[in-house]
Design a protein around this motif. Structure first.
Motif, PDB file in Angstrom:
ATOM      1  N   ASN A 147      -0.165  91.262 -43.253  1.00 12.05           N
ATOM      2  CA  ASN A 147       0.004  91.198 -44.180  1.00 12.05           C
ATOM      3  C   ASN A 147       0.836  91.825 -45.491  1.00 12.05           C
ATOM      4  O   ASN A 147      -0.094  92.317 -45.674  1.00 12.05           O
ATOM      5  N   THR A 148       2.088  91.229 -45.791  1.00  9.73           N
ATOM      6  CA  THR A 148       2.260  92.573 -46.900  1.00  9.73           C
ATOM      7  C   THR A 148       1.763  92.541 -48.168  1.00  9.73           C
ATOM      8  O   THR A 148       1.145  92.942 -49.116  1.00  9.73           O
ATOM      9  N   SER A 149       1.055  91.118 -48.069  1.00  7.37           N
ATOM     10  CA  SER A 149       0.120  91.672 -49.967  1.00  7.37           C
ATOM     11  C   SER A 149      -1.090  91.948 -49.477  1.00  7.37           C
ATOM     12  O   SER A 149      -1.888  92.359 -50.499  1.00  7.37           O
ATOM     13  N   SER A 150      -1.735  92.966 -48.622  1.00  6.25           N
ATOM     14  CA  SER A 150      -2.432  93.390 -48.121  1.00  6.25           C
ATOM     15  C   SER A 150      -2.794  94.585 -47.812  1.00  6.25           C
ATOM     16  O   SER A 150      -3.277  95.783 -47.716  1.00  6.25           O
ATOM     17  N   PHE A 151      -0.696  95.438 -48.105  1.00  2.00           N
ATOM     18  CA  PHE A 151      -0.331  96.549 -47.904  1.00  2.00           C
ATOM     19  C   PHE A 151      -1.151  96.802 -49.658  1.00  2.00           C
ATOM     20  O   PHE A 151      -1.463  98.955 -48.759  1.00  2.00           O
ATOM     21  N   LYS A 176      -3.429 109.196 -38.131  1.00  2.48           N
ATOM     22  CA  LYS A 176      -3.306 108.942 -36.435  1.00  2.48           C
ATOM     23  C   LYS A 176      -3.857 107.077 -36.896  1.00  2.48           C
ATOM     24  O   LYS A 176      -2.750 106.161 -36.304  1.00  2.48           O
ATOM     25  N   LEU A 177      -3.888 107.233 -37.763  1.00  3.02           N
ATOM     26  CA  LEU A 177      -4.397 105.287 -38.161  1.00  3.02           C
ATOM     27  C   LEU A 177      -3.370 105.346 -39.276  1.00  3.02           C
ATOM     28  O   LEU A 177      -2.938 104.035 -39.036  1.00  3.02           O
ATOM     29  N   THR A 178      -2.451 105.682 -39.493  1.00  6.01           N
ATOM     30  CA  THR A 178      -1.416 105.667 -40.451  1.00  6.01           C
ATOM     31  C   THR A 178      -0.559 105.633 -39.694  1.00  6.01           C
ATOM     32  O   THR A 178       0.253 104.477 -39.461  1.00  6.01           O
ATOM     33  N   VAL A 179      -0.123 105.836 -38.395  1.00  7.23           N
ATOM     34  CA  VAL A 179       1.420 106.126 -37.447  1.00  7.23           C
ATOM     35  C   VAL A 179       0.465 104.630 -37.177  1.00  7.23           C
ATOM     36  O   VAL A 179       1.826 103.756 -36.349  1.00  7.23           O
ATOM     37  N   GLN A 180      -0.523 104.072 -36.163  1.00  2.72           N
ATOM     38  CA  GLN A 180      -0.635 102.789 -35.599  1.00  2.72           C
ATOM     39  C   GLN A 180      -0.558 101.684 -36.975  1.00  2.72           C
ATOM     40  O   GLN A 180       0.376 101.079 -36.630  1.00  2.72           O
ATOM     41  N   LYS A 184       3.699  98.610 -36.809  1.00  2.03           N
ATOM     42  CA  LYS A 184       2.677  96.883 -36.463  1.00  2.03           C
ATOM     43  C   LYS A 184       4.507  96.450 -36.942  1.00  2.03           C
ATOM     44  O   LYS A 184       5.093  95.160 -36.174  1.00  2.03           O
ATOM     45  N   SER A 185       5.414  96.572 -37.689  1.00  3.06           N
ATOM     46  CA  SER A 185       7.103  96.449 -38.173  1.00  3.06           C
ATOM     47  C   SER A 185       7.519  96.852 -38.592  1.00  3.06           C
ATOM     48  O   SER A 185       6.833  97.469 -39.051  1.00  3.06           O
ATOM     49  N   GLU A 186       8.722  96.550 -38.823  1.00  5.22           N
ATOM     50  CA  GLU A 186       9.945  97.610 -39.460  1.00  5.22           C
ATOM     51  C   GLU A 186       9.291  97.574 -40.961  1.00  5.22           C
ATOM     52  O   GLU A 186       9.298  98.605 -41.834  1.00  5.22           O
ATOM     53  N   LEU A 187       8.814  96.158 -41.792  1.00  7.63           N
ATOM     54  CA  LEU A 187       8.351  96.130 -43.189  1.00  7.63           C
ATOM     55  C   LEU A 187       6.662  96.925 -43.331  1.00  7.63           C
ATOM     56  O   LEU A 187       6.595  97.670 -44.050  1.00  7.63           O
ATOM     57  N   HIS A 188       5.865  97.337 -41.656  1.00  7.76           N
ATOM     58  CA  HIS A 188       4.993  98.721 -41.848  1.00  7.76           C
ATOM     59  C   HIS A 188       5.571  99.938 -42.341  1.00  7.76           C
ATOM     60  O   HIS A 188       4.599 100.638 -43.395  1.00  7.76           O
ATOM     61  N   ARG A 189       6.377  99.923 -41.549  1.00  9.93           N
ATOM     62  CA  ARG A 189       7.288 101.301 -41.193  1.00  9.93           C
ATOM     63  C   ARG A 189       8.131 101.696 -42.317  1.00  9.93           C
ATOM     64  O   ARG A 189       7.130 102.970 -43.255  1.00  9.93           O
ATOM     65  N   ARG A 190       7.859 101.058 -43.014  1.00 11.99           N
ATOM     66  CA  ARG A 190       9.231 101.262 -44.356  1.00 11.99           C
ATOM     67  C   ARG A 190       8.293 101.390 -45.399  1.00 11.99           C
ATOM     68  O   ARG A 190       7.802 102.506 -46.196  1.00 11.99           O
ATOM     69  N   ALA A 191       6.641 100.868 -45.392  1.00 11.10           N
ATOM     70  CA  ALA A 191       5.177 101.342 -46.699  1.00 11.10           C
ATOM     71  C   ALA A 191       5.251 102.317 -46.247  1.00 11.10           C
ATOM     72  O   ALA A 191       4.731 103.037 -47.006  1.00 11.10           O
ATOM     73  N   THR A 192       5.085 102.555 -45.294  1.00  9.29           N
ATOM     74  CA  THR A 192       4.140 104.061 -44.336  1.00  9.29           C
ATOM     75  C   THR A 192       5.384 105.242 -44.655  1.00  9.29           C
ATOM     76  O   THR A 192       5.025 106.684 -45.462  1.00  9.29           O
ATOM     77  N   LEU A 231      -1.369 116.878 -34.372  1.00  6.71           N
ATOM     78  CA  LEU A 231       0.281 116.931 -33.893  1.00  6.71           C
ATOM     79  C   LEU A 231       1.346 115.935 -34.209  1.00  6.71           C
ATOM     80  O   LEU A 231       2.066 116.078 -34.709  1.00  6.71           O
ATOM     81  N   HIS A 232       0.968 115.151 -32.855  1.00  2.00           N
ATOM     82  CA  HIS A 232       1.663 114.411 -32.628  1.00  2.00           C
ATOM     83  C   HIS A 232       1.739 113.188 -34.022  1.00  2.00           C
ATOM     84  O   HIS A 232       2.489 112.648 -34.808  1.00  2.00           O
ATOM     85  N   SER A 233       0.860 113.016 -34.931  1.00  2.00           N
ATOM     86  CA  SER A 233       0.802 112.241 -35.925  1.00  2.00           C
ATOM     87  C   SER A 233       1.452 112.888 -36.912  1.00  2.00           C
ATOM     88  O   SER A 233       2.366 112.041 -37.475  1.00  2.00           O
ATOM     89  N   VAL A 234       1.686 114.277 -37.060  1.00  2.00           N
ATOM     90  CA  VAL A 234       2.214 114.986 -37.806  1.00  2.00           C
ATOM     91  C   VAL A 234       3.391 115.070 -38.461  1.00  2.00           C
ATOM     92  O   VAL A 234       4.279 114.524 -39.053  1.00  2.00           O
ATOM     93  N   ALA A 235       4.276 114.780 -36.710  1.00  2.00           N
ATOM     94  CA  ALA A 235       5.837 114.661 -36.784  1.00  2.00           C
ATOM     95  C   ALA A 235       5.917 113.576 -35.811  1.00  2.00           C
ATOM     96  O   ALA A 235       7.125 113.085 -36.989  1.00  2.00           O
ATOM     97  N   THR A 236       5.494 112.619 -35.925  1.00  4.82           N
ATOM     98  CA  THR A 236       5.613 111.108 -35.916  1.00  4.82           C
ATOM     99  C   THR A 236       5.797 110.583 -38.072  1.00  4.82           C
ATOM    100  O   THR A 236       6.833 110.019 -37.922  1.00  4.82           O
ATOM    101  N   LEU A 237       5.509 110.978 -38.788  1.00  5.57           N
ATOM    102  CA  LEU A 237       4.970 111.099 -39.506  1.00  5.57           C
ATOM    103  C   LEU A 237       6.208 111.327 -40.957  1.00  5.57           C
ATOM    104  O   LEU A 237       6.607 111.202 -42.012  1.00  5.57           O
ATOM    105  N   GLY A 238       6.801 112.570 -39.877  1.00  3.75           N
ATOM    106  CA  GLY A 238       7.865 113.568 -40.646  1.00  3.75           C
ATOM    107  C   GLY A 238       7.222 114.093 -41.743  1.00  3.75           C
ATOM    108  O   GLY A 238       7.440 115.071 -42.429  1.00  3.75           O
TER     109      GLY A 238
END
Length: 718
Positions: A147-151, A176-180, A184-192, A231-238
């Motif tokens: 839920n977005t309320s828990s972000f 790695k937890l941040t990448v996971q 989860k969804s497009e909303l998760h991606r935008r919040a990240t 390295l994978h997590s750093v690259a994924t998160l930009g």
């Protein structure tokens, strides 16, 4: 003397030395024991059924009828025990003999192992202490909210974790937890993305700089999994990386490469590509060895990500290595999805490495299987790859591809349209009217989405195929060029004017006003190729440029003459002669020196360049050029005097890749074309011009930009 104890089997049947059954004595105790044994062993179920039915059988009789299974098992156990005892006795005797003879190899081996354990205990990895509070925060982070309320609370806990002095292991775990979370969804991606920008990368001296500095100090003691995940997590998160961190990671990973598995190998090259960081030669060498060791364990995603990473970084490995990966792809082709198929082919196209025919056949089978799952981005990248490789597929494939492209037409983007029409030009598909018509329909809908490069490259492709677009399509193109604030590179502007000249389309004054304005702003960035082809096109259209444009052009081209090739030099002089423009003596002296330099360097002066320069020298009354004899001005109707200029034009074009692997990309073509125009008399720009034999020619090598995003199909999981 006591009676010897009889060994007993698992089935409860007593045995003497001669193997006789105790039940043969006929006593009641033995009988009851045998009854229990028969009940316990499945092989004696029949005997129990007899007893239940009241049938009186002697114990010996019953066991005799049903003894085969249990007795065989007992015998096998006895033989096995005897064998083990014999082996133990033999080993003991060997050890005693070795010791008696002074052979201390066993003792030395034990001492060596003890010393190794002692040394290992002294090299313990020192990690910053993780408090119970931080450990609890990590456990909370593993519960990813939906839920977005828990972000907000989740990111607060993440921020508290990142505020600690984290080791490389802890940092890799947090990222790695941040990448996971982001997946989860497009909303998760935008919040990240918002968190990464606002909390980690907004300030150059932000917390992220301290985090990577702390982690870099312990990378030399990290294992392969931690290095790969980090390295994978750093690259994924930009996230940006400092040169010091990259050097430390590269060095540590090179040493740990024997421990890298298939996933870690693929993720590391994928991450370098996402970060646009080229690994060291040492890393590349050990990485190739590692892939050779683990290639049988590579999944389709591992294979496509590895190839995508190499292509994105323009790393061309040995052909044997490519053949090895091709064979692995071929073995796993039945498991390839749409993204893996598109990205693998894109990588071969980007590296200009044509795979074996047997691979292409298997790839076509995979395409048929996934035909209804390809996106517009994947379809455009496929066609681009075939164009880059100069490989024209069979008509059956092109027909299926066209159907799939028409299905995805609503989702196609502007630069993907340019990619597609460029590919048509490379594969000489201009005669396929249905294919071209489908592209026209898509362009009418998506022209507003085209950037400057896409508009330029689309028109260039039509010009190279000598396809004059329908009035409706041409009007849309003109309106987008004239009424927009798009950015155009010098190469894009030269492509545009060249295509119009090639198609004999003379735009109106508004177009030229806009084109001159763009050119004057960017001409200082142009190379000799772009300058030569621009003036060639104006000469072909009989358009005399305004004074400010011509003055700037002459100054810049004179400064570019030391780098100009023979075609640039000859084309520029032809265009000046065509427009009746005679430069000053300084320009001509520099031109003469450049021409003689390139003519000597060339093994043989092209007949076409010879004719072009001969005609220009005659028209401009230039003498004393080595290798060029003065000739009379050519008759406009003399077909033998048709001049040809082969122009190299470069431009940028971007391709898409999915997150996953996808999309960074190059394209090329070298189409030399000869044409002549009939004698005409026109008055353009207020100046009468007589028709002359004109040239049509340039070939364009469209170079797609490094935003080649056919982004990895890589959702590479650590």
């Amino acid at each position: 003397m006591g009676r010897a104890r009889m060994p007993r089997g698992r089935d409860g049947i007593g045995r003497g030395e001669n193997g006789a059954r105790s039940g043969e004595r006929g006593d009641s105790t033995a009988s009851s024991n045998c009854a229990f044994s028969a009940f316990a062993e499945p092989g004696l179920a029949a005997w129990k059924s007899c007893e239940d039915s009241g049938v009186s059988l002697s114990c010996g009789r019953a066991v005799t009828c049903c003894e085969t299974a249990p007795l065989a098992a007992v015998r096998q156990r006895r033989v096995r025990r005897a064998t083990l005892r014999s082996a133990a006795d033999t080993a003991g005797e060997s050890e005693r003999r070795a010791r008696s003879e002074g052979d201390t190899s066993i003792r030395d081996a034990k001492n060596s192992a003890a010393k190794q354990r002692q040394r290992s205990s002294k090299i313990k990895i020192s990690r910053p202490y993780m408090s119970p509070k931080t450990a609890a925060l990590f456990r909370n982070l593993e519960n990813l909210p939906t839920n977005t309320s828990s972000f907000g609370s989740w990111f607060e806990q993440l921020e508290r974790v990142l505020a600690e002095k984290l080791s490389d292991v802890s940092l890799a775990r947090a990222l790695k937890l941040t990448v996971q979370f982001s997946r989860k969804s497009e909303l998760h991606r935008r919040a990240t993305n918002e968190f990464v920008i606002s909390k980690l990368t907004a300030d150059p001296k932000s917390r992220w700089s301290d985090l990577q500095s702390n982690a870099a100090r312990s990378l030399s003691r990290s294992n392969a999994v931690t290095l790969s995940n980090l390295l994978h997590s750093v690259a994924t998160l930009g996230l940006p990386l400092s040169s010091g961190f990259i050097a430390a990671w590269d060095s540590a990973a090179s040493k740990q490469m024997p421990e890298f598995g298939a996933q870690a190998l693929a993720n590391s090259m994928w991450a370098f590509a996402r970060l646009a960081v080229r690994p060291t030669e040492r890393f590349r060498a050990v990485w190739i060895i590692g892939v050779g060791r683990e290639v049988t364990h590579f999944t389709p995603q591992n294979l496509s990500n590895s190839l995508w990473g190499l292509a994105r970084l323009d790393i061309v490995p040995p052909r044997g290595f490519i053949d090895m990966l091709s064979s692995a792809c071929k073995r796993n082709m039945s498991q390839f999805g749409s993204q893996e198929l598109a990205n693998t082919l894109w990588a071969f196209g980007k590296l200009k490495l044509k795979p074996r025919e047997i691979f292409l056949k298997q790839w076509m089978v995979g395409f048929d299987r996934n035909m209804h799952q390809f996106t517009a981005s994947e379809l455009s990248s496929m066609m681009w790859s075939f164009g880059r490789l100069k490989y024209r597929p069979r008509d059956a494939y092109i027909g299926k591809w066209r159907s799939a492209f028409e299905r995805e037409m609503d989702d196609v983007r502007g630069f993907e349209l340019a990619t597609v029409i460029w590919s048509y030009a490379q594969l000489e598909l201009g005669s396929d009217s249905r294919l071209i018509d489908s592209w026209y329909r898509a362009f009418r809908k998506k022209a507003k989405l085209c950037n400057g490069h896409a508009l330029a490259n689309s028109l260039w492709a039509l010009g190279s195929m000598n396809l004059r677009p329908p009035p409706g399509v041409l009007n849309i193109w003109m309106s987008e060029f004239e009424g927009s604030s798009r950015l155009f590179s010098p190469q894009a502007l030269s492509n545009i004017i060249w295509a119009l000249a090639r198609l004999s389309i003379t735009p109106d004054a508004r177009f030229f006003e806009q084109w001159y304005a763009y050119s004057l702003r960017t001409m200082h960035l142009a190379d000799s190729h772009s300058l030569a082809v621009s003036l060639w096109a104006l000469g072909r259209l009989d358009i005399v440029p305004p004074g400010d444009f011509l003055e700037q052009w002459l100054g810049l081209f004179e400064s570019r003459l030391p780098q100009a090739n023979l075609q640039d030099v000859g084309t520029a002089l032809w265009a000046l002669a065509r427009l009746d423009i005679k430069p000053d003596s300084t320009f001509l002296n520099e031109w003469r020196f450049a021409f003689q330099r390139e003519a000597v360097a060339s093994e043989e002066l092209s007949e076409k360049v010879h004719d072009m320069v001969s005609w220009a020298c005659s028209r401009m009354s230039i003498e004393g050029i080595s290798g060029i004899s003065k000739v009379d001005a050519v008759d406009p109707g003399d077909t033998d005097s048709a001049t040809v200029a082969s122009i190299y034009v470069a431009d940028s074009l971007s391709l898409v890749s999915g997150e996953s692997a996808g999309a960074d990309a190059d394209a090329g073509s070298e189409a030399l074309d000869v044409a002549k125009t009939s004698e005409t008399n026109r008055e353009i720009a207020g100046r009468p011009k007589s028709g002359r034999s004109a040239t049509k020619t340039p070939h364009a090598d469209l170079i797609s930009s490094d935003e080649s995003d056919i982004e990895d199909s890589s959702r590479a999981a650590p």
